[in-house]
Design a protein around this motif. Structure first.
Motif, PDB file in Angstrom:
ATOM      1  N   CYS A   1      39.842  51.926 -53.878  1.00  0.00           N
ATOM      2  CA  CYS A   1      40.353  50.799 -54.652  1.00  0.00           C
ATOM      3  C   CYS A   1      39.168  50.011 -55.192  1.00  0.00           C
ATOM      4  CB  CYS A   1      41.222  49.924 -53.754  1.00  0.00           C
ATOM      5  SG  CYS A   1      41.736  48.398 -54.564  1.00  0.00           S
ATOM      6  N   ILE A   2      39.170  49.758 -56.478  1.00  0.00           N
ATOM      7  CA  ILE A   2      38.127  48.947 -57.100  1.00  0.00           C
ATOM      8  C   ILE A   2      38.792  47.698 -57.674  1.00  0.00           C
ATOM      9  CG2 ILE A   2      36.382  48.871 -58.939  1.00  0.00           C
ATOM     10  CD1 ILE A   2      35.923  51.870 -58.462  1.00  0.00           C
ATOM     11  N   CYS A   3      38.273  46.549 -57.265  1.00  0.00           N
ATOM     12  CA  CYS A   3      38.889  45.289 -57.704  1.00  0.00           C
ATOM     13  C   CYS A   3      37.804  44.229 -57.884  1.00  0.00           C
ATOM     14  CB  CYS A   3      39.922  44.815 -56.674  1.00  0.00           C
ATOM     15  SG  CYS A   3      39.212  44.453 -55.062  1.00  0.00           S
ATOM     16  N   ALA A   4      38.163  43.121 -58.486  1.00  0.00           N
ATOM     17  CA  ALA A   4      37.220  42.025 -58.660  1.00  0.00           C
ATOM     18  C   ALA A   4      36.685  41.594 -57.298  1.00  0.00           C
ATOM     19  CB  ALA A   4      37.911  40.850 -59.351  1.00  0.00           C
ATOM     20  N   ALA A   5      35.387  41.260 -57.247  1.00  0.00           N
ATOM     21  CA  ALA A   5      34.771  40.873 -55.973  1.00  0.00           C
ATOM     22  C   ALA A   5      35.521  39.707 -55.331  1.00  0.00           C
ATOM     23  CB  ALA A   5      33.299  40.516 -56.201  1.00  0.00           C
ATOM     24  N   ALA A   6      36.027  38.823 -56.164  1.00  0.00           N
ATOM     25  CA  ALA A   6      36.697  37.628 -55.651  1.00  0.00           C
ATOM     26  C   ALA A   6      37.945  37.964 -54.832  1.00  0.00           C
ATOM     27  CB  ALA A   6      37.067  36.697 -56.806  1.00  0.00           C
TER      28      ALA A   6
ATOM     29  N   PRO B   1      31.046  46.085 -63.709  1.00  0.00           N
ATOM     30  CA  PRO B   1      29.919  45.685 -62.856  1.00  0.00           C
ATOM     31  C   PRO B   1      30.265  44.428 -62.058  1.00  0.00           C
ATOM     32  CG  PRO B   1      29.121  46.320 -65.022  1.00  0.00           C
ATOM     33  CD  PRO B   1      30.612  46.324 -65.113  1.00  0.00           C
ATOM     34  N   GLY B   2      29.951  44.465 -60.779  1.00  0.00           N
ATOM     35  CA  GLY B   2      30.279  43.356 -59.897  1.00  0.00           C
ATOM     36  C   GLY B   2      31.521  43.610 -59.056  1.00  0.00           C
ATOM     37  N   ASP B   3      32.386  44.528 -59.510  1.00  0.00           N
ATOM     38  CA  ASP B   3      33.607  44.847 -58.757  1.00  0.00           C
ATOM     39  C   ASP B   3      33.268  45.418 -57.375  1.00  0.00           C
ATOM     40  OD1 ASP B   3      35.164  44.103 -60.904  1.00  0.00           O
ATOM     41  OD2 ASP B   3      35.920  46.113 -61.349  1.00  0.00           O
ATOM     42  N   ALA B   4      34.149  45.191 -56.443  1.00  0.00           N
ATOM     43  CA  ALA B   4      34.001  45.749 -55.097  1.00  0.00           C
ATOM     44  C   ALA B   4      34.653  47.124 -55.013  1.00  0.00           C
ATOM     45  CB  ALA B   4      34.649  44.810 -54.081  1.00  0.00           C
ATOM     46  N   ILE B   5      34.035  48.006 -54.222  1.00  0.00           N
ATOM     47  CA  ILE B   5      34.591  49.338 -53.986  1.00  0.00           C
ATOM     48  C   ILE B   5      35.066  49.418 -52.534  1.00  0.00           C
ATOM     49  CG2 ILE B   5      34.137  51.826 -54.051  1.00  0.00           C
ATOM     50  CD1 ILE B   5      31.709  51.205 -55.880  1.00  0.00           C
ATOM     51  N   LEU B   6      36.365  49.663 -52.371  1.00  0.00           N
ATOM     52  CA  LEU B   6      36.935  49.776 -51.026  1.00  0.00           C
ATOM     53  C   LEU B   6      37.465  51.192 -50.823  1.00  0.00           C
ATOM     54  CD1 LEU B   6      39.232  46.577 -51.107  1.00  0.00           C
ATOM     55  CD2 LEU B   6      36.787  46.688 -50.642  1.00  0.00           C
ATOM     56  N   VAL B   7      37.492  51.613 -49.561  1.00  0.00           N
ATOM     57  CA  VAL B   7      38.148  52.881 -49.252  1.00  0.00           C
ATOM     58  C   VAL B   7      39.108  52.613 -48.088  1.00  0.00           C
ATOM     59  CG1 VAL B   7      36.318  53.692 -47.692  1.00  0.00           C
ATOM     60  CG2 VAL B   7      37.782  55.352 -48.841  1.00  0.00           C
ATOM     61  N   SER B   8      40.276  53.279 -48.113  1.00  0.00           N
ATOM     62  CA  SER B   8      41.350  52.881 -47.194  1.00  0.00           C
ATOM     63  C   SER B   8      41.230  53.468 -45.792  1.00  0.00           C
ATOM     64  CB  SER B   8      42.704  53.260 -47.789  1.00  0.00           C
ATOM     65  OG  SER B   8      42.817  54.668 -47.879  1.00  0.00           O
ATOM     66  N   GLY B   9      40.233  54.351 -45.553  1.00  0.00           N
ATOM     67  CA  GLY B   9      40.112  54.894 -44.195  1.00  0.00           C
ATOM     68  C   GLY B   9      39.059  55.977 -44.101  1.00  0.00           C
TER      69      GLY B   9
ATOM     70  N   ALA C   1      40.098  50.858 -43.075  1.00  0.00           N
ATOM     71  CA  ALA C   1      39.588  50.557 -44.411  1.00  0.00           C
ATOM     72  C   ALA C   1      38.235  49.850 -44.344  1.00  0.00           C
ATOM     73  CB  ALA C   1      40.586  49.672 -45.159  1.00  0.00           C
ATOM     74  N   ALA C   2      37.441  50.048 -45.382  1.00  0.00           N
ATOM     75  CA  ALA C   2      36.124  49.406 -45.435  1.00  0.00           C
ATOM     76  C   ALA C   2      35.730  49.107 -46.877  1.00  0.00           C
ATOM     77  CB  ALA C   2      35.082  50.313 -44.795  1.00  0.00           C
ATOM     78  N   ARG C   3      34.918  48.089 -47.017  1.00  0.00           N
ATOM     79  CA  ARG C   3      34.298  47.798 -48.304  1.00  0.00           C
ATOM     80  C   ARG C   3      32.994  48.568 -48.300  1.00  0.00           C
ATOM     81  NH1 ARG C   3      33.530  41.728 -50.775  1.00  0.00           N
ATOM     82  NH2 ARG C   3      32.269  42.296 -52.590  1.00  0.00           N
ATOM     83  N   ILE C   4      32.858  49.522 -49.213  1.00  0.00           N
ATOM     84  CA  ILE C   4      31.726  50.450 -49.106  1.00  0.00           C
ATOM     85  C   ILE C   4      30.673  50.270 -50.191  1.00  0.00           C
ATOM     86  CG2 ILE C   4      33.071  52.222 -47.901  1.00  0.00           C
ATOM     87  CD1 ILE C   4      33.160  53.738 -50.654  1.00  0.00           C
ATOM     88  N   GLY C   5      30.915  49.423 -51.176  1.00  0.00           N
ATOM     89  CA  GLY C   5      29.897  49.285 -52.201  1.00  0.00           C
ATOM     90  C   GLY C   5      30.331  48.431 -53.373  1.00  0.00           C
ATOM     91  N   THR C   6      29.533  48.535 -54.443  1.00  0.00           N
ATOM     92  CA  THR C   6      29.684  47.655 -55.595  1.00  0.00           C
ATOM     93  C   THR C   6      29.511  48.458 -56.882  1.00  0.00           C
ATOM     94  OG1 THR C   6      28.629  45.941 -54.260  1.00  0.00           O
ATOM     95  CG2 THR C   6      28.774  45.526 -56.622  1.00  0.00           C
ATOM     96  N   VAL C   7      30.271  48.082 -57.882  1.00  0.00           N
ATOM     97  CA  VAL C   7      30.090  48.666 -59.219  1.00  0.00           C
ATOM     98  C   VAL C   7      28.893  47.970 -59.859  1.00  0.00           C
ATOM     99  CG1 VAL C   7      31.146  49.009 -61.488  1.00  0.00           C
ATOM    100  CG2 VAL C   7      32.553  49.129 -59.404  1.00  0.00           C
ATOM    101  N   ILE C   8      28.012  48.749 -60.471  1.00  0.00           N
ATOM    102  CA  ILE C   8      26.825  48.156 -61.107  1.00  0.00           C
ATOM    103  C   ILE C   8      26.714  48.617 -62.559  1.00  0.00           C
ATOM    104  CG2 ILE C   8      25.527  47.940 -58.939  1.00  0.00           C
ATOM    105  CD1 ILE C   8      24.061  50.523 -59.646  1.00  0.00           C
TER     106      ILE C   8
END
Lengths: 349, 349
Positions: free
Chosen positions: A288-293, A176-184, A311-318
Motif C-alpha cells: 500500500c502506498i499512501c501519503a506520509a501523513a 515522492p514522499g509517499d509511504a510504502i507499507l506491506v501488509s505482512g 504489517a510494516a512501513r518499509i520505505g518511501t517513494v523518492i
C-alpha cells in the motif's frame, strides 16, 4: 453452466472416476459433470439460471474487471490448493483497484485421466473460498484436452467488481514522499510451493499465505479513502512489484531491509534453496502506498485486521528519473533492487 | 497487463523466437512480452492503465458475464484460428442473453517452445476480431507451462455486457407454440476442423463460420424485444442445444429435417467422416425461439443481416412432459433427436 437437474443412468463416480474426453464434449457427460459437481458445489441463483452466461443485477459505480490463469504445480500445497488460489488471486486483483469484488467466472481446462476425486476436492476448495469471501462463481466453462496436452487442471478465474466514488487507486499514483507499507510477511507462498517441489523436510512447514484481501482493502479505505496505490506482490515478489509501480508512476523507491517482515522459516528455506525472498511470490499480501501523513493510521488499520497483523512501513517513494528501487541493507549500505530477471520460480500460481 | 513502455536490451524476436519459461515469470521477460506484443496489439485506454485489472465506466442496465476456455486443435483452420474464435465465442455467449457486449478479458496459457510468430499471428487475429466487433480486450494474464504440459496455446476469454430494460432472453422461456429459427447453415465450423484433422482433400474447402453475433442479435431485438430464447449451437451442435433448451424450459420440440439449412460440402464431408451434422459444432450461428406471431418478422430481420442470409424456420416448441426433441425426417417419419452421447469431435473449440 446448465444447472437443471436430470437423471443420469449412473451418478458420476467422484471416488474412483477419471476425466475423459466426453466431459468436454458439450453432450450428456459434460452436462452430468456440471450438474453433479460444479452446479452442486457453487450453487447460487445466477448459476441456477442455466444459461451460457449469467444475468446479474446492475452493478453500482465504476466497473473493475480482472482475469488470472492458474497453473500452479503441484495442485495441492501446505495452506491451500489451485482451487482456493484461483478464487483469492482474482478477488485480489479486483480489490487492488479499490473495488468491491462482486462476481467470479471460472473456466476449467482438464486433462484426460485426471482423477475426479481430485477435481472434486479442488472444486470444494474453490466453493468454500468463494463462500467465505462472499463472491459467488456465477458462470463457468469446462474443456478437456488429451492426456499429455495439459497438466491435471488449469483454472482461469475472472472477477468483476465496483468502485465507490472518490476512490482512485492506481499503480501510477505513487508520489515522492509517499509511504510504502506491506501488509505482512514476505515469500510464504513461494516457499511453501518450492519446499514441496524440492521435497525439503523442514521442521517447520511453511504454509502458503493464500487469502482474499478485499476485506483488508475495505478496512484501509475506511480510514483513508485516498490510498494512492495497492498491489499484491505475486509472481516476481516485492522487488518486481515495486519496480512495476516505480516505472508506472515515474518515481524511485527506497526501502529498508531491516523493516521487511520475514518469517524465520522462510528466511532459512530461502537460504537453503538459493532464493532471494524479495523475489518470492506472495498470495495474501498487499503493498500500500499512501501519503506520509496518513501512513500511521493506515498501518494501524492494517495491524488491526487479521490479515495485516505483521504489517510494516518499509520505505518511501523518492524522486528518481531512472525509477530505481533501492534498498538500505541491514549493514547500512545501499543497493539497487532490480526486476526479476529470468525464471526463479516456475508455475508458482 | 502493464503497458508502460520501457527499453529492453533487445526487442522480442517475433519472427524466430519461442516462448520460454521466463515469459510467465512475472519479471522483465514477461513485461516485455506484454509491452511489445499484447499491449501493442490490443491497445486501448483501459489496457493502457497498466494495472492488474481494468477500471471501466459504470455499465448501464443489468450485467451479463460469460467465460469460455478455448483449446481448439489445430490452432489455425480454414476461416479462422483460436484467436478470433476466442473473441467470437465469448461475445456470442454474452449476446445470447440479449446483452450488448462491452468488454473482454483474455488469459493465455502458453507452452514452452511455442513459436512467438504463431502467438503474434493469433494475437493479431484476436485484436482484429475485437476491433471489428467493437469490444475491447481491457485486461489479461499470461502463464507459461513446461513443454509437454500444455498444447501451444489455450485462451480463456471472459465477456461482460449489459442488458436493456424489457429484454428477458433465457433458455427457460421456450413455450409450446413458439417458433424455432436458426440463423444459417449447420456444421460448418466442426467440418472445417475435422476435414483439416483428417486431412481430407475436398474440392471445396469448408470454412469455419466463426463470427460475432451481437450485431445480428441487436437486429432481431429491434423487431421483437421479447425474444424468448437465443443460444449458439456450439459443442454438441443443434441437437444437443435444442435438448438443453427443452430440458431447461420443460417443453418438447419438433423440427423438420427438410428445413435444416446445410451446405452441400458439409453434407458430403459428414457422410465421409461418419458425422451427423445435427451434432456438429457451429461458431457463427444462433437458434432463436420466439412467439409464433413474430416469427415471420424475426426471420425477415435475420435474412436481411449478412450473418443470417440462410436463416430458416425449422420447427415448433411443443408440449411434452419428457422434453424430447423430435424430428420429422425427409422421408416423412419421426425420430427422437437425443443429446450427444460420447465424444464425437474432441477439442472443436
Amino acid at each position: 453452466m446448465s444447472t437443471v437437474r436430470k437423471a443420469y443412468v449412473r451418478p458420476l463416480d467422484l471416488k474412483n472416476g477419471r476425466v475423459d474426453m466426453t466431459h468436454g464434449s458439450g453432450g450428456r457427460a459434460m452436462a452430468q459433470l456440471i450438474d453433479e459437481l460444479f452446479a452442486t458445489s457453487f450453487d447460487n441463483e445466477w448459476l441456477r439460471q442455466g444459461n451460457d452466461g449469467a444475468l446479474l443485477p446492475t452493478a453500482p459505480g465504476r466497473l473493475v474487471m480482472a482475469t488470472d490463469a492458474h497453473v500452479v504445480s503441484p495442485l495441492f500445497f501446505p495452506g491451500g490448493d489451485i482451487g482456493c488460489l484461483a478464487v483469492h488471486g482474482t478477488i485480489n486483483d479486483v480489490a487492488m483497484l479499490g473495488a468491491t469484488p462482486l462476481y467470479l467466472a471460472a473456466s476449467f481446462i482438464l486433462e484426460e485421466g485426471f482423477p475426479l476425486a481430485d477435481l472434486a476436492r479442488i472444486v470444494a476448495s474453490m466453493a468454500s473460498a468463494a463462500r467465505d469471501a462472499g463472491v459467488p462463481v456465477v458462470t463457468g466453462d469446462t474443456k478437456v484436452v488429451e492426456r499429455g496436452h495439459g497438466d491435471g487442471v488449469f483454472i482461469t478465474t475472472t472477477g468483476v467488481g465496483s468502485v465507490a466514488d472518490g476512490v482512485r487507486v492506481s499503480g501510477d499514483r505513487a508520489r515522492p514522499g509517499d509511504a510504502i507499507l506491506v501488509s505482512g510477511t514476505l515469500g510464504d507462498h513461494g516457499v511453501a510451493i518450492m519446499s514441496l517441489r524440492e521435497n525439503l523436510g523442514f521442521a517447520t512447514v511453511v504454509e502458503s499465505d493464500t487469502a482474499a484481501l478485499h476485506g483488508l482493502v475495505a478496512a484501509l479505505l475506511a480510514v483513508e479513502p485516498d490510498l494512492h496505490v495497492l498491489r499484491d506482490p505475486t509472481r516476481g515478489g516485492l522487488a518486481t512489484t515495486l519496480n512495476e509501480i516505480a516505472r508506472q508512476s515515474g518515481v524511485g523507491m527506497l526501502i529498508e531491509e531491516a523493516r521487511l517482515p520475514l518469517r524465520e522459516a522462510v528466511s532459512a528455506a530461502c537460504e537453503l534453496l538459493g532464493l532471494d525472498p524479495l523475489y518470492v511470490a506472495n498470495e495474501g499480501k498487499l503493498i500500500c502506498i499512501c501519503a506520509a501523513a496518513s501512513a500511521d493510521a493506515v498501518l494501524a488499520a492494517m495491524r488491526a485486521h487479521p490479515l495485516g497483523r505483521d504489517a510494516a512501513r518499509i520505505g518511501t517513494v523518492i524522486d528518481d528519473a531512472q525509477h530505481f528501487v533501492q534498498m538500505e541493507t541491514a549493514f547500512g549500505g545501499r543497493r539497487i533492487v532490480d526486476w526479476l530477471n529470468g525464471e526463479q520460480l516456475p508455475r508458482i500460481c
